[in-house]
Design an enzyme around this catalytic site. Sequence first.
Site, PDB file in Angstrom:
ATOM      1  N   ARG A   1       8.175   9.384  -0.596  1.00 11.29           N
ATOM      2  CA  ARG A   1       6.968   8.575  -0.830  1.00 11.29           C
ATOM      3  C   ARG A   1       6.295   9.170  -2.053  1.00 11.29           C
ATOM      4  O   ARG A   1       5.843  10.326  -2.016  1.00 11.29           O
ATOM      5  CB  ARG A   1       6.039   8.611   0.389  1.00 11.29           C
ATOM      6  CG  ARG A   1       4.678   8.014   0.090  1.00 11.29           C
ATOM      7  CD  ARG A   1       3.870   7.700   1.323  1.00 11.29           C
ATOM      8  NE  ARG A   1       4.407   6.521   1.987  1.00 11.29           N
ATOM      9  CZ  ARG A   1       3.763   5.825   2.922  1.00 11.29           C
ATOM     10  NH1 ARG A   1       2.558   6.191   3.310  1.00 11.29           N
ATOM     11  NH2 ARG A   1       4.323   4.774   3.482  1.00 11.29           N
TER      12      ARG A   1
ATOM     13  N   HIS B   1       7.376  -1.250  -1.673  1.00 12.57           N
ATOM     14  CA  HIS B   1       7.490  -0.645  -0.334  1.00 12.57           C
ATOM     15  C   HIS B   1       8.614  -1.380   0.424  1.00 12.57           C
ATOM     16  O   HIS B   1       8.353  -2.092   1.386  1.00 12.57           O
ATOM     17  CB  HIS B   1       6.150  -0.773   0.389  1.00 12.57           C
ATOM     18  CG  HIS B   1       6.005   0.098   1.595  1.00 12.57           C
ATOM     19  ND1 HIS B   1       6.948   1.030   1.981  1.00 12.57           N
ATOM     20  CD2 HIS B   1       4.995   0.180   2.517  1.00 12.57           C
ATOM     21  CE1 HIS B   1       6.532   1.648   3.073  1.00 12.57           C
ATOM     22  NE2 HIS B   1       5.358   1.145   3.422  1.00 12.57           N
TER      23      HIS B   1
ATOM     24  N   GLN C   1       9.166  -1.353   4.370  1.00 12.32           N
ATOM     25  CA  GLN C   1       8.163  -2.109   5.121  1.00 12.32           C
ATOM     26  C   GLN C   1       8.580  -3.570   5.278  1.00 12.32           C
ATOM     27  O   GLN C   1       8.467  -4.155   6.359  1.00 12.32           O
ATOM     28  CB  GLN C   1       6.814  -2.029   4.383  1.00 12.32           C
ATOM     29  CG  GLN C   1       5.705  -2.792   5.068  1.00 12.32           C
ATOM     30  CD  GLN C   1       5.321  -2.162   6.396  1.00 12.32           C
ATOM     31  OE1 GLN C   1       5.053  -0.988   6.449  1.00 12.32           O
ATOM     32  NE2 GLN C   1       5.299  -2.943   7.465  1.00 12.32           N
TER      33      GLN C   1
ATOM     34  N   ASP D   1      -3.082  -6.793   3.425  1.00 12.32           N
ATOM     35  CA  ASP D   1      -2.958  -5.334   3.326  1.00 12.32           C
ATOM     36  C   ASP D   1      -4.287  -4.811   2.796  1.00 12.32           C
ATOM     37  O   ASP D   1      -5.129  -5.587   2.312  1.00 12.32           O
ATOM     38  CB  ASP D   1      -1.787  -4.963   2.388  1.00 12.32           C
ATOM     39  CG  ASP D   1      -1.521  -3.451   2.329  1.00 12.32           C
ATOM     40  OD1 ASP D   1      -1.984  -2.718   3.234  1.00 12.32           O
ATOM     41  OD2 ASP D   1      -0.858  -3.009   1.380  1.00 12.32           O
TER      42      ASP D   1
HETATM   43  N1   CP Z   1       2.878   0.975   6.688  1.00 10.77           N
HETATM   44  C1   CP Z   1       3.086   2.254   6.295  1.00 10.77           C
HETATM   45  O1   CP Z   1       3.899   2.564   5.423  1.00 10.77           O
HETATM   46  O2   CP Z   1       2.334   3.160   6.977  1.00 10.77           O
HETATM   47  P1   CP Z   1       2.164   4.709   6.648  1.00 10.77           P
HETATM   48  O3   CP Z   1       1.389   4.817   5.376  1.00 10.77           O
HETATM   49  O4   CP Z   1       1.417   5.252   7.829  1.00 10.77           O
HETATM   50  O5   CP Z   1       3.527   5.317   6.511  1.00 10.77           O
HETATM   51  N1  NVA Z   2      -0.736  -0.718  -0.088  1.00 12.45           N
HETATM   52  C1  NVA Z   2      -0.921   0.428   0.766  1.00 12.45           C
HETATM   53  C2  NVA Z   2       0.168   0.482   1.791  1.00 12.45           C
HETATM   54  C3  NVA Z   2       0.065   1.635   2.748  1.00 12.45           C
HETATM   55  C4  NVA Z   2       1.198   1.657   3.733  1.00 12.45           C
HETATM   56  C5  NVA Z   2      -0.960   1.692  -0.071  1.00 12.45           C
HETATM   57  O1  NVA Z   2      -0.150   1.818  -1.007  1.00 12.45           O
HETATM   58  O2  NVA Z   2      -1.791   2.555   0.192  1.00 12.45           O
END
Ligand code: CP
Ligand code: NVA
Length: 314
Positions: free
Chosen positions: A115, A142, A145, A233
């Site tokens: 990440r 992502h 997801q 989101d």
């Molecule tokens: N949806 C998602 O990726 O959640 P986290 O940030 O908790 O991993």
């Molecule tokens: N768009 C959000 C998703 C978190 C899972 C972020 O990047 O923070």
Amino acid sequence: MTSKPKHFLSLADIPASELRAILDEAHARKAARQTAGKAWTKGRVDADAPLSGQTVALLFEKSSTRTRFSFDMGMRQLGGTSITATSADMQLGRGETIEDTAKVLSRFVDGIMLRANSHETLTALAHNADIPVINGLTDYNHPCQIMADLQTLEEQGRTLKDMSLTWVGDGNNVAMSFVNAAAKFGYRLVLSCPEGYQVRGQDVERARANGARIEIIQDPVKACAATDVVIADTWVSMGDADADQRMKDLADWQADDRLMKAAQDDALFLHCLPAHRGEEVSASVIDGPQSVVFDEAENRLHAQKAILTYCLNA
Ligand code: CP
Ligand code: NVA
């Protein structure tokens, strides 16, 4: 490893037939454990233990609940193990390059999930690793997801190519992966984002050129008209600095009863979580009968397991 490792970086790069096979695998692994019922604890290994003897590194430059726990438990259920570290725990946090980190970890583990703050960090890791690299979210996209989200829609009995999905709010990293997957799965995607928050045009154009059905309808009520899925989101993603301005600019794009009323009567509501009730979504919607957000969260586990076996059992 002599052949090129099988990375999972963007849904745009993976053939539709392979994404379909990953989704089928996710359904099958979930069903197998459900058939076994409560007798199977969450840490029990799947009967075929496909990743027995394999280890993945789970690396985080920013916070995570779902991605962290689903990858870790996923590896256990596949018969393998994982090692989790934040960049601050590693020399990466003190300036060691991502290129050197890739080469060193390639000597220790069988795969890496990252990440990252910047998508460039992820691609640099992948270019320098001899082992598969999986994208656990970047500022750009992502993909894990969206695999879980599509699994959630299919297990509700829906057929993706017949569906309209409407994204409301910030055209962020999660929205980007819906754009990248649109041509692969054939759904119609409507993007409803205010001025200055649209999904990057070049990615929308590239997806359309590959056959994606994507429409831009800025008005959120019109965008949700007769849609099958409303998706929201957070308005402030990790790394976004201008929270107060975002709250003002995105205020009319809250996924609330007004939008669900415009949608089909049996429309579903998706949100990758974490959610902010009263901001991007009303409590009535996220905690209401059309919301499938906790199935969606659970499916991160099943989808991830299918992605791990795709990458590591290649
Ligand atoms: N949806 C998602 O990726 O959640 P986290 O940030 O908790 O991993
Ligand atoms: N768009 C959000 C998703 C978190 C899972 C972020 O990047 O923070």
